[in-house]
Structure formats: C-alpha cells, structure tokens
Design an enzyme around this catalytic site. Structure first.
Site, short mmCIF file in Angstrom:
data_model
loop_
_atom_site.label_atom_id
_atom_site.label_comp_id
_atom_site.label_asym_id
_atom_site.label_seq_id
_atom_site.Cartn_x
_atom_site.Cartn_y
_atom_site.Cartn_z
N THR A 6 -36.75 -110.57 18.65
CA THR A 6 -37.95 -111.53 18.78
C THR A 6 -38.22 -112.17 17.39
OG1 THR A 6 -39.06 -109.83 20.32
CG2 THR A 6 -40.19 -111.64 19.48
N ARG A 30 -36.33 -112.04 33.83
CA ARG A 30 -36.91 -110.80 33.26
C ARG A 30 -37.89 -111.38 32.09
NH1 ARG A 30 -36.11 -109.20 28.02
NH2 ARG A 30 -36.57 -106.95 27.58
N VAL A 31 -39.03 -110.32 31.95
CA VAL A 31 -39.93 -110.49 31.08
C VAL A 31 -40.04 -109.31 30.23
CG1 VAL A 31 -42.30 -111.08 30.40
CG2 VAL A 31 -41.10 -112.26 32.22
N GLY A 32 -39.75 -109.40 28.78
CA GLY A 32 -39.99 -108.11 28.00
C GLY A 32 -41.48 -107.90 27.60
N ASP A 33 -41.42 -107.40 26.35
CA ASP A 33 -42.53 -107.13 25.72
C ASP A 33 -43.29 -108.23 24.93
OD1 ASP A 33 -40.36 -106.68 23.89
OD2 ASP A 33 -41.96 -106.67 22.51
N THR A 67 -40.88 -106.25 17.56
CA THR A 67 -39.49 -106.64 18.06
C THR A 67 -38.58 -105.78 18.62
OG1 THR A 67 -37.35 -107.68 17.19
CG2 THR A 67 -38.97 -106.78 15.60
N GLY A 68 -37.68 -105.97 19.37
CA GLY A 68 -36.94 -104.94 19.93
C GLY A 68 -36.74 -104.57 21.26
N GLY A 83 -37.51 -104.29 24.83
CA GLY A 83 -38.86 -104.49 25.43
C GLY A 83 -39.09 -103.34 26.51
#
Ligand code: ASP
Length: 290
Positions: A157, A185-188, A208-209, A211
C-alpha cells in the site's frame, strides 16, 4: 501545534535499482503534503495531497502502476480517517485516477464505505478524475503479470499520516491490493482500524502489508493504543509489528504520528520506503531501510 507529515511507499523488498525512485516518490509526496500544512491546510488535505503524488507515480502500488488482479486489471482500495473519528473508504474500484480523493469526499456522506460500481458512480457524480481502467496499467506491471502468473502475494500500500497546526490528525491509505488477487478481494486498506486509524487524543497510523494478517490483529488501532501513556511512536510501531508477528504470520509495516507531532515507523519486510517532515528540518528525511 507543530505540523508533521510522514508517508510510506509500502512494506516490500526494494531492489537497488528501485531505491532512487522510491526515495524520490516519497520525498515528493511528503513535500506536497508539507506545502499544504505550512500554508494552513488541514491534515486531511495534506494526506490527500501526498497520496495523490504516490498514486500518480508508477513506482508504487496505488492507482497508476498498481499491481494487477487475477483478471489482469487494476482494482483499488483507499481510505481516509480524521482524528475526530470521521472516515471514508472505497474498495474494488476501477478507472479512478485518485481513489484517495474519493475516499476523502465520502467522509461527509453516509454510507461511508462504497465498493465497485456504487463507488465508481459516487466518484463520477462527485467530479473525480475518471479514466479508462486500462489507463492505470503500467507496462512493467503488465509484463510482470504475464510472466509471473504464480505470484500471489506482493503487497505494498501507500500511506500518509499528518498533524496540522490546529492539532488535528489524519491518516490515509491507497492500494492496488496484492498481486494476482482474486477479483473482488478487499484487504485491510479500506478497513478502519486495520489499514488506518486516527484519534486526536492519541495519534494516527497508516499500515501496509499482508491484509489477511493485518485485519485480524487490527494493526492500526493496535499501534494507536500502544501510544497510551505518551509512549514514543517508534516504540509503539515496533510493538504493533511484534504483536502481528507473534499472533499471525505475515509481513507488514506502519507509520505513526502522535498528538505531539512525534513520528515513528516499523516493519518486518526487508524494506519500507518512508519520508517525513516536521518543523526544524531543512529538508524531507527519507529512507528505504531503518
Ligand atoms: N495491505 C494491502 C492489501 O492487503 C496490500 C498492500 O499493502 O498494498 O490489500
């Protein structure tokens, strides 16, 4: 209050040939946000300005040049939160040049998290800069996607945290997600508490990283809670990454500013491009490794 800004270009591996581009991009972003802060702008305006620079730079996994999903398309998430606990987020959007600006715009609305077509419609109705979804695909990402179909996890991110002269904090995030991620897909990044958090009483954080690892440890809120008792943001950031490492496997990083304007950051990837600026510095401080 002394204004402060810190940006990151993602927890990742930065090869020697990419160091200069990462440093230049993060410096330009911090300078853009700093210019807003010293001319009396708000923390949210500064975060938006900084992240727009990173979104326009194909060095980073956000908007132009973002990593491609398993359909070979750029699909993006972004969010913004102010220390008054106001927030906005968009997820799984395409054809928007600056998702961070749409996330900021939606802070005034209800609902405050919109995805896919609904978010794209909101963006169009609110004057966002639209483009063909293909326009955000950089040659390098397209080649990599064609050559490297098996890569399923290369996250990074971009993010920014700022404190303005009136003592208001803001955090923002923007991403193309993980390489070859499943469509939808949705991450953090769009999830308040995980990808970002801001509370004027303590501080603000952008993460960042990976999710799927960040979400179950609610990484951004975890880091903010570690600021309690005036703990230094560097130590709080490190404790948050240690918490992630001890509870789940995964690679992540975070940047923090506390309510006094002190900055901190930590990561367990091999690199994380990071730049910050506060009063008393004659230029932006920039690093790819701590
Ligand atoms: N955190 C993002 C996600 O999991 C990936 C990234 O850091 O870019 O979607």
């Amino acid at each position: 209050m002394i204004p402060t800004i810190i940006v990151h270009g993602g927890a990742k591996t930065i090869t020697e040939d990419k160091v200069a581009a990462n440093n230049a991009g993060c410096t330009a972003a911090a300078e853009a946000g700093w210019a807003v802060l010293i001319s009396g702008g708000t923390a949210a305006e500064a975060v938006e300005a900084a992240i727009r620079v990173l979104e326009a730079d194909p060095t980073f996994n956000a908007s132009l040049g973002a990593t491609l999903n398993n359909d070979g398309e750029v699909e993006m998430d972004a969010a913004m939160m102010e220390g008054s606990l106001s927030w906005g987020a968009v997820a799984a959007v395409q054809g928007i040049r600056h998702p961070i600006s749409v996330a900021r715009k939606i802070m005034d609305e209800k609902p405050r998290l919109l995805v896919a077509r609904g978010a794209e419609r909101f963006a169009a109705e609110n004057g966002a800069e639209l483009c063909k979804k293909e326009d955000l695909i950089a040659d390098e990402q397209w080649q990599q996607w064609q050559e490297d179909q098996k890569v399923i996890d290369r996250p990074n991110t971009v993010g920014c945290v700022a404190l303005d002269a009136s003592g208001v904090l803001a955090a923002g995030t923007s991403t193309g997600g993980t390489t070859n991620q499943q469509q939808g897909r949705v991450g953090d990044t769009a999830v308040v508490g995980s990808g970002l958090y801001a509370d004027n009483k303590l501080g603000a954080c952008s993460t960042t990283g990976d999710g799927e690892s960040i979400i179950p440890v609610v990484l951004a809120k975890t880091a903010i809670d570690f600021l309690t008792g005036e703990r230094h943001p560097d130590e709080a950031a490190q404790m948050a990454i240690e918490a992630l490492k001890s509870k789940v496997k995964g690679e992540a990083g975070c940047i923090l500013v506390d309510r006094q304007g002190r900055v901190g950051w930590a990561y367990n990837s091999s690199h994380m491009a990071c730049a910050y600026m506060t009063e008393g510095q004659d230029k932006v401080a920039v690093f790819t490794q701590k």
